[in-house]
Design a protein around this motif. Structure first.
Motif, PDB file in Angstrom:
ATOM      1  N   UNK A   1       0.814  -1.215   0.000  1.00 50.07           N
ATOM      2  CA  UNK A   1       0.000   0.000   0.000  1.00 50.07           C
ATOM      3  C   UNK A   1       0.849   1.267   0.000  1.00 50.07           C
ATOM      4  N   UNK A   2       1.865   1.320   0.851  1.00 48.40           N
ATOM      5  CA  UNK A   2       2.632   2.562   1.040  1.00 48.40           C
ATOM      6  C   UNK A   2       3.915   2.611   0.231  1.00 48.40           C
ATOM      7  N   UNK A   3       4.344   1.487  -0.332  1.00 45.01           N
ATOM      8  CA  UNK A   3       5.606   1.473  -1.059  1.00 45.01           C
ATOM      9  C   UNK A   3       6.784   1.342  -0.111  1.00 45.01           C
ATOM     10  N   UNK A   4       7.855   2.065  -0.402  1.00 46.04           N
ATOM     11  CA  UNK A   4       9.088   1.983   0.381  1.00 46.04           C
ATOM     12  C   UNK A   4       9.171   3.172   1.330  1.00 46.04           C
ATOM     13  N   UNK A   5       9.385   2.873   2.606  1.00 46.85           N
ATOM     14  CA  UNK A   5       9.308   3.915   3.623  1.00 46.85           C
ATOM     15  C   UNK A   5      10.573   3.980   4.475  1.00 46.85           C
ATOM     16  N   UNK A   6      10.775   5.151   5.085  1.00 43.95           N
ATOM     17  CA  UNK A   6      11.915   5.356   5.984  1.00 43.95           C
ATOM     18  C   UNK A   6      11.466   6.221   7.163  1.00 43.95           C
ATOM     19  N   UNK A   7      12.381   6.444   8.105  1.00 41.82           N
ATOM     20  CA  UNK A   7      11.987   7.042   9.376  1.00 41.82           C
ATOM     21  C   UNK A   7      12.180   8.526   9.533  1.00 41.82           C
ATOM     22  N   UNK A   8      12.966   9.178   8.656  1.00 43.02           N
ATOM     23  CA  UNK A   8      13.204  10.606   8.813  1.00 43.02           C
ATOM     24  C   UNK A   8      12.997  11.348   7.499  1.00 43.02           C
ATOM     25  N   UNK A   9      12.631  12.609   7.606  1.00 45.74           N
ATOM     26  CA  UNK A   9      12.415  13.420   6.417  1.00 45.74           C
ATOM     27  C   UNK A   9      13.715  13.616   5.647  1.00 45.74           C
ATOM     28  N   UNK A  10      14.838  13.730   6.378  1.00 39.51           N
ATOM     29  CA  UNK A  10      16.130  13.896   5.720  1.00 39.51           C
ATOM     30  C   UNK A  10      16.498  12.710   4.855  1.00 39.51           C
ATOM     31  N   UNK A  11      16.328  11.496   5.399  1.00 39.75           N
ATOM     32  CA  UNK A  11      16.614  10.289   4.621  1.00 39.75           C
ATOM     33  C   UNK A  11      15.676  10.175   3.424  1.00 39.75           C
ATOM     34  N   UNK A  12      14.417  10.549   3.623  1.00 40.97           N
ATOM     35  CA  UNK A  12      13.461  10.505   2.520  1.00 40.97           C
ATOM     36  C   UNK A  12      13.927  11.383   1.362  1.00 40.97           C
TER      37      UNK A  12
END
Length: 249
Positions: free
Chosen positions: A177-188
């Motif tokens: 549903x969400x695809x690939x996710x990470x924990x911080x806006x910087x990493x995104x």
């Protein structure tokens, strides 16, 4: 009934830390998707949970686990993924490794061949220093001590100037549903830019990440060329990979 259901939803999110809408639908099969969204909106407005794309998380959830904690997870699986990744690397190419612990394992088995390697992981750059024929560039930026990764405006400006043949990007969570996710806006921001710049885009996802949903989606299945995992990939994820024409390794 609403208050009882909302308390059950809140308790479930607290116990799991982060959940998908699909999980909540399974928990309350007789309740419509619209109602679940309304329940989440009400809980978010009260400050009981945080609503994120594709699900919700506990207010106590702090994002990615620390680097040392992640480094101890599934080392055998990460090594298997690293050897798969090596089959994609060609001498003379420009390779990007993000600051994931999977890429640290990849750096440890990287052969001493002619390459240009860029990374946002200080530990990865240090690991690669054993190689004599590889040019290593550590991207500048602000250091997140918890994740041992560099990010920020300076990082993005540097990456904008780089031509990347092959990018290896780790994930913190993966759902259909969400695809690939990470924990911080910087990493995104870093991961998103790297995937936009690279000619060949490789996602590295071990089996533990299929049960995780993190706050920030940085890519969809159509944004990648290869998907590397260490174990059987859920059918829902396989279906999305096929739709996006990504190759599974």
């Amino acid at each position: 009934m609403n208050s009882i259901r909302q308390k059950s939803i809140c308790d479930y999110i607290e116990s799991r830390q982060i959940v998908t809408i699909k999980e909540l639908q399974g928990l309350f099969p007789d309740v419509s998707l619209m109602t679940i969204h309304r329940d989440l909106d009400a809980l978010a407005q009260s400050g009981a949970i945080v609503k994120i794309r594709g699900g919700a998380r506990s207010v106590r959830h702090s994002g990615d686990p620390g680097f040392e904690e992640r480094l101890q997870e599934n080392n055998a699986g990460k090594l298997a993924m690293a050897y798969k990744a090596l089959t994609l690397i060609q001498p003379g190419s420009t390779v990007f490794l993000d600051a994931s612990t999977t890429n640290l394992v990849l750096a440890r088995v990287m052969p001493d061949i002619k390459l240009n390697v860029f990374t946002t992981g200080p530990n990865i750059a240090l690991e690669l220093c054993r190689l004599q024929n590889t040019n290593i560039t550590l991207c500048c930026g602000n250091l997140n001590r918890k994740t041992m990764s560099l990010s920020g405006q300076n990082t993005l400006e540097m990456l904008e100037k780089i031509n990347i043949d092959l990018a290896f990007v780790g994930v913190s969570g993966c759902t259909a549903e969400a695809g690939f996710t990470c924990g911080t806006e910087g990493d995104m921001s870093v991961k998103t830019m790297v995937l936009r710049k690279a000619r060949t885009r490789v996602l590295m996802c071990d089996k533990a990440k299929f049960s995780r949903l993190m706050p920030y989606t940085f890519a969809r299945f159509s944004d990648i060329d290869y998907f590397i995992s260490d174990d059987a990939v859920p059918e829902t994820v396989q279906a999305e990979l096929m739709k996006g024409n990504a190759k599974l390794l």
